[in-house]
Design a protein around this motif. Structure first.
Motif, PDB file in Angstrom:
ATOM      1  N   ARG A  39       0.702  -1.182  -0.069  1.00 47.79           N
ATOM      2  CA  ARG A  39       0.120   0.003   0.091  1.00 47.79           C
ATOM      3  C   ARG A  39       0.890   1.256  -0.072  1.00 47.79           C
ATOM      4  O   ARG A  39       1.933   1.281   0.632  1.00 47.79           O
ATOM      5  N   PRO A  40       0.354   2.340  -0.719  1.00 49.26           N
ATOM      6  CA  PRO A  40       1.114   3.557  -0.674  1.00 49.26           C
ATOM      7  C   PRO A  40       1.486   4.291   0.984  1.00 49.26           C
ATOM      8  O   PRO A  40       0.636   3.800   1.651  1.00 49.26           O
ATOM      9  N   HIS A  41       2.628   4.744   0.943  1.00 53.58           N
ATOM     10  CA  HIS A  41       3.089   5.018   2.360  1.00 53.58           C
ATOM     11  C   HIS A  41       2.128   6.076   2.894  1.00 53.58           C
ATOM     12  O   HIS A  41       1.686   5.797   4.171  1.00 53.58           O
ATOM     13  N   GLU A  42       1.723   7.078   2.165  1.00 46.25           N
ATOM     14  CA  GLU A  42       0.720   7.999   2.697  1.00 46.25           C
ATOM     15  C   GLU A  42      -0.614   7.320   3.147  1.00 46.25           C
ATOM     16  O   GLU A  42      -1.243   7.561   4.205  1.00 46.25           O
ATOM     17  N   GLU A  43      -1.300   6.400   2.475  1.00 44.45           N
ATOM     18  CA  GLU A  43      -2.428   5.591   2.725  1.00 44.45           C
ATOM     19  C   GLU A  43      -2.001   4.754   3.781  1.00 44.45           C
ATOM     20  O   GLU A  43      -3.011   4.762   4.783  1.00 44.45           O
ATOM     21  N   SER A  44      -0.918   4.161   4.055  1.00 45.87           N
ATOM     22  CA  SER A  44      -0.653   3.455   5.176  1.00 45.87           C
ATOM     23  C   SER A  44      -0.641   4.222   6.459  1.00 45.87           C
ATOM     24  O   SER A  44      -1.107   3.893   7.467  1.00 45.87           O
ATOM     25  N   LEU A  45      -0.056   5.438   6.478  1.00 49.21           N
ATOM     26  CA  LEU A  45       0.137   6.339   7.424  1.00 49.21           C
ATOM     27  C   LEU A  45      -1.496   6.697   7.814  1.00 49.21           C
ATOM     28  O   LEU A  45      -1.716   7.006   8.899  1.00 49.21           O
ATOM     29  N   GLU A  46      -2.181   7.177   7.075  1.00 48.69           N
ATOM     30  CA  GLU A  46      -3.762   7.400   7.340  1.00 48.69           C
ATOM     31  C   GLU A  46      -4.279   6.396   7.980  1.00 48.69           C
ATOM     32  O   GLU A  46      -5.092   6.790   9.300  1.00 48.69           O
ATOM     33  N   LEU A  47      -4.191   5.023   7.663  1.00 49.13           N
ATOM     34  CA  LEU A  47      -4.832   3.992   8.370  1.00 49.13           C
ATOM     35  C   LEU A  47      -4.069   3.772   9.579  1.00 49.13           C
ATOM     36  O   LEU A  47      -4.849   3.518  10.713  1.00 49.13           O
ATOM     37  N   GLY A  48      -2.800   3.950   9.864  1.00 53.93           N
ATOM     38  CA  GLY A  48      -2.211   4.076  11.058  1.00 53.93           C
ATOM     39  C   GLY A  48      -2.938   4.974  11.968  1.00 53.93           C
ATOM     40  O   GLY A  48      -3.123   4.965  13.198  1.00 53.93           O
ATOM     41  N   ARG A  49      -3.254   6.488  11.683  1.00 54.13           N
ATOM     42  CA  ARG A  49      -3.836   7.342  12.371  1.00 54.13           C
ATOM     43  C   ARG A  49      -5.322   7.160  12.691  1.00 54.13           C
ATOM     44  O   ARG A  49      -5.641   7.127  13.896  1.00 54.13           O
ATOM     45  N   ILE A  50      -6.146   6.140  11.839  1.00 57.05           N
ATOM     46  CA  ILE A  50      -7.267   5.798  12.102  1.00 57.05           C
ATOM     47  C   ILE A  50      -6.992   4.864  13.394  1.00 57.05           C
ATOM     48  O   ILE A  50      -7.943   4.766  14.451  1.00 57.05           O
ATOM     49  N   PHE A  51      -6.259   3.936  13.275  1.00 51.42           N
ATOM     50  CA  PHE A  51      -6.110   2.885  14.472  1.00 51.42           C
ATOM     51  C   PHE A  51      -5.591   3.759  15.780  1.00 51.42           C
ATOM     52  O   PHE A  51      -6.238   3.284  16.671  1.00 51.42           O
ATOM     53  N   ALA A  52      -4.835   4.496  15.587  1.00 51.10           N
ATOM     54  CA  ALA A  52      -4.466   5.302  16.856  1.00 51.10           C
ATOM     55  C   ALA A  52      -5.655   5.965  17.593  1.00 51.10           C
ATOM     56  O   ALA A  52      -5.927   6.043  18.900  1.00 51.10           O
ATOM     57  N   ASP A  53      -6.487   6.642  16.626  1.00 48.75           N
ATOM     58  CA  ASP A  53      -7.508   7.347  17.175  1.00 48.75           C
ATOM     59  C   ASP A  53      -8.654   6.475  17.792  1.00 48.75           C
ATOM     60  O   ASP A  53      -9.152   6.528  18.920  1.00 48.75           O
ATOM     61  N   THR A  54      -8.591   5.107  17.133  1.00 54.99           N
ATOM     62  CA  THR A  54      -9.527   4.297  17.615  1.00 54.99           C
ATOM     63  C   THR A  54      -9.046   3.551  18.725  1.00 54.99           C
ATOM     64  O   THR A  54      -9.829   3.237  19.859  1.00 54.99           O
ATOM     65  N   LEU A  55      -7.776   3.434  19.011  1.00 53.90           N
ATOM     66  CA  LEU A  55      -7.238   3.022  20.285  1.00 53.90           C
ATOM     67  C   LEU A  55      -7.348   3.809  21.495  1.00 53.90           C
ATOM     68  O   LEU A  55      -7.745   3.318  22.444  1.00 53.90           O
ATOM     69  N   ALA A  56      -7.015   5.059  21.126  1.00 53.49           N
ATOM     70  CA  ALA A  56      -7.103   6.023  22.201  1.00 53.49           C
ATOM     71  C   ALA A  56      -6.448   5.752  23.515  1.00 53.49           C
ATOM     72  O   ALA A  56      -6.466   6.265  24.193  1.00 53.49           O
ATOM     73  N   ARG A  57      -5.339   5.287  23.074  1.00 52.55           N
ATOM     74  CA  ARG A  57      -4.225   5.200  24.136  1.00 52.55           C
ATOM     75  C   ARG A  57      -2.833   4.697  23.572  1.00 52.55           C
ATOM     76  O   ARG A  57      -2.738   4.428  22.375  1.00 52.55           O
ATOM     77  N   ASP A  58      -1.847   4.946  24.234  1.00 51.48           N
ATOM     78  CA  ASP A  58      -0.574   4.771  23.816  1.00 51.48           C
ATOM     79  C   ASP A  58      -0.274   3.118  23.255  1.00 51.48           C
ATOM     80  O   ASP A  58      -0.280   2.274  23.865  1.00 51.48           O
ATOM     81  N   PRO A  59      -0.137   3.163  21.858  1.00 51.32           N
ATOM     82  CA  PRO A  59       0.115   1.697  21.227  1.00 51.32           C
ATOM     83  C   PRO A  59       1.296   0.946  21.641  1.00 51.32           C
ATOM     84  O   PRO A  59       1.386  -0.319  21.519  1.00 51.32           O
TER      85      PRO A  59
END
Length: 415
Positions: free
Chosen positions: A206-226
């Motif tokens: 997957r393109p790097h920028e799209e991967s980063l965006e999904l990473g940010r979605i994950f972090a917001d969903t987790l709502a704590r330090d990964p």
């Protein structure tokens, strides 16, 4: 699974063995010399497989945890036999599966072909493929696989294997991994041959920028330090991220967490000359066997989709392009299609159908929906033919005349 047990066919099954260690979201490190701690036997933390309705559920149970960089070995003998080595990378959409599962017991391959079979665990899901600034670079599961191949190079002679004759074998996501390993500079020289089974080659990274965006979605969903969140919270956020990605993209096959672009592609139109030259150096002279199952996409299609058309679009056409690139890059390639459709199965020659032909036992695959009501004796008869072709390829680089129900497919660009 116990250490150094002997199977009825006089095959020694050894493992689990820890091949590396890793802190969360860090690259793996080889096990230190003199570290004699027994393996945890853990497999990567994961949700249930989305293909349980096709394969069935695993009949064996393994602890899940982050100390999961473990492998198993099936060998005819721990001697100086210098046998060909097949290193197995399982599928599962980069989110499920394990090399330690009984489904992937390499005993039959080892016994019939006088080869050594290594099954590898690697990190999955967010723990293996999260791309998030300040947390994880992504591709950690891929680097786990590199470390496993380095372990094989260093240690496999003690298990009767030849470290100079290694074939890396992967199915589905494992086939994507093999494709990437063929291009990764760190993996250069770690294997001589490659087998890709039903690899959806256009989903390689997957393109790097799209991967980063999904990473940010994950972090917001987790709502704590990964870095400190517990594993159940990681898996829950991973699931929510996957649902969000599916709603946004509509791409039913594409997992939320997968390899990240940035690895030099195989040479082809439009690539920078220096990238093409680097990739060509990686694959020139290696032997590659690739193929697909005739009804691969039947398990991924929506009601309105035509499985035949979708199989052609997702597997046949992209793999033909892949074969042409291999030929231009100087690799020696062979292609196949599996046409077997088990009696009593509505799934035909579905995704994953070749797995019980290569690995596992009657008990491991008992009640697998994709096998329908076909007697195990018939499955094993086809399996012996398929295993013989894979062993011949691992030994010589030539699978020979492919036996039915395999079909030999011409490789574009090769005479």
């Amino acid at each position: 699974m116990t250490d150094s047990t002997t199977l009825p066919a006089e095959v020694v099954r050894t493992g689990p063995i820890r091949y590396a260690t890793a802190e969360r979201f860090a690259r793996p490190r080889p096990v230190a010399a003199g570290d004699l701690r027994p393996s945890s036997g853990e497999i990567a933390p994961q949700p249930p497989s989305r293909l349980d309705a096709v394969m069935g559920s695993p009949r064996d149970d393994h602890p899940q945890g982050e100390d999961c960089l473990n492998l198993s070995i099936a060998t005819p003998a721990r001697d100086s036999g210098a046998r060909p080595v097949l290193v197995w990378l399982h599928g599962g959409g980069f989110s499920s599966g394990a090399g330690l599962l009984d489904w992937y017991d390499g005993g039959a391959l080892a016994a019939e072909g006088d080869v050594v079979v290594v099954g590898v665990n690697y990190r999955l899901g967010a723990l293996g493929y999260l791309c998030l600034d300040g947390v994880s670079e992504g591709n950690l599961g891929l680097y786990d696989q590199v470390e496993a191949l380095r372990w094989v190079r260093t240690h496999i002679a003690a298990y009767g294997g030849d470290p100079s004759n290694v074939t890396v074998v992967g199915q589905s996501a494992g086939g994507i991994s093999v494709h990437l390993l063929m291009q990764l500079p760190e993996a250069r020289g770690l294997f001589r041959r490659a087998i890709l089974q039903s690899a959806p080659i256009d989903l390689t990274a997957r393109p790097h920028e799209e991967s980063l965006e999904l990473g940010r979605i994950f972090a917001d969903t987790l709502a704590r330090d990964p870095n400190t969140a517990d594993v159940p919270a990681i898996l829950a956020a991973q699931n929510e991220t996957a649902l969000t990605h599916l709603r946004r993209s509509g791409r039913t096959m594409e997992p939320a967490f997968m390899p990240v672009d940035g690895i030099a592609p195989l040479p082809g139109p439009g690539n920078a000359a220096e990238d093409a030259e680097d990739a060509e150096d990686n694959v020139r002279g290696i032997d590659v066997l690739y193929g697909w199952n005739a009804d691969d996409m039947i398990v991924f299609c929506r009601d309105e989709d035509d499985p035949v058309k979708r199989t052609r679009e997702v597997y046949e056409v992209p793999l033909a392009r892949f074969g042409a690139r291999l030929a231009r890059a100087g690799a020696r390639a062979h292609a196949y299609r599996l046409d077997w459709r088990p009696a009593g199965s509505p799934l035909g020659a579905a995704h994953c159908l070749e797995l019980p032909l290569l690995f596992g036992t009657r008990d491991a695959w008992r009640s697998s929906p994709m096998l329908g009501d076909t007697p195990w004796e018939e499955t094993d008869r086809f399996g012996r033919a398929l295993r013989a072709a894979w062993v011949a390829f691992a030994r010589t680089g030539e699978p020979g005349a492919l036996p039915a129900p395999l079909v030999d497919v011409p490789v574009p660009g090769l005479s």
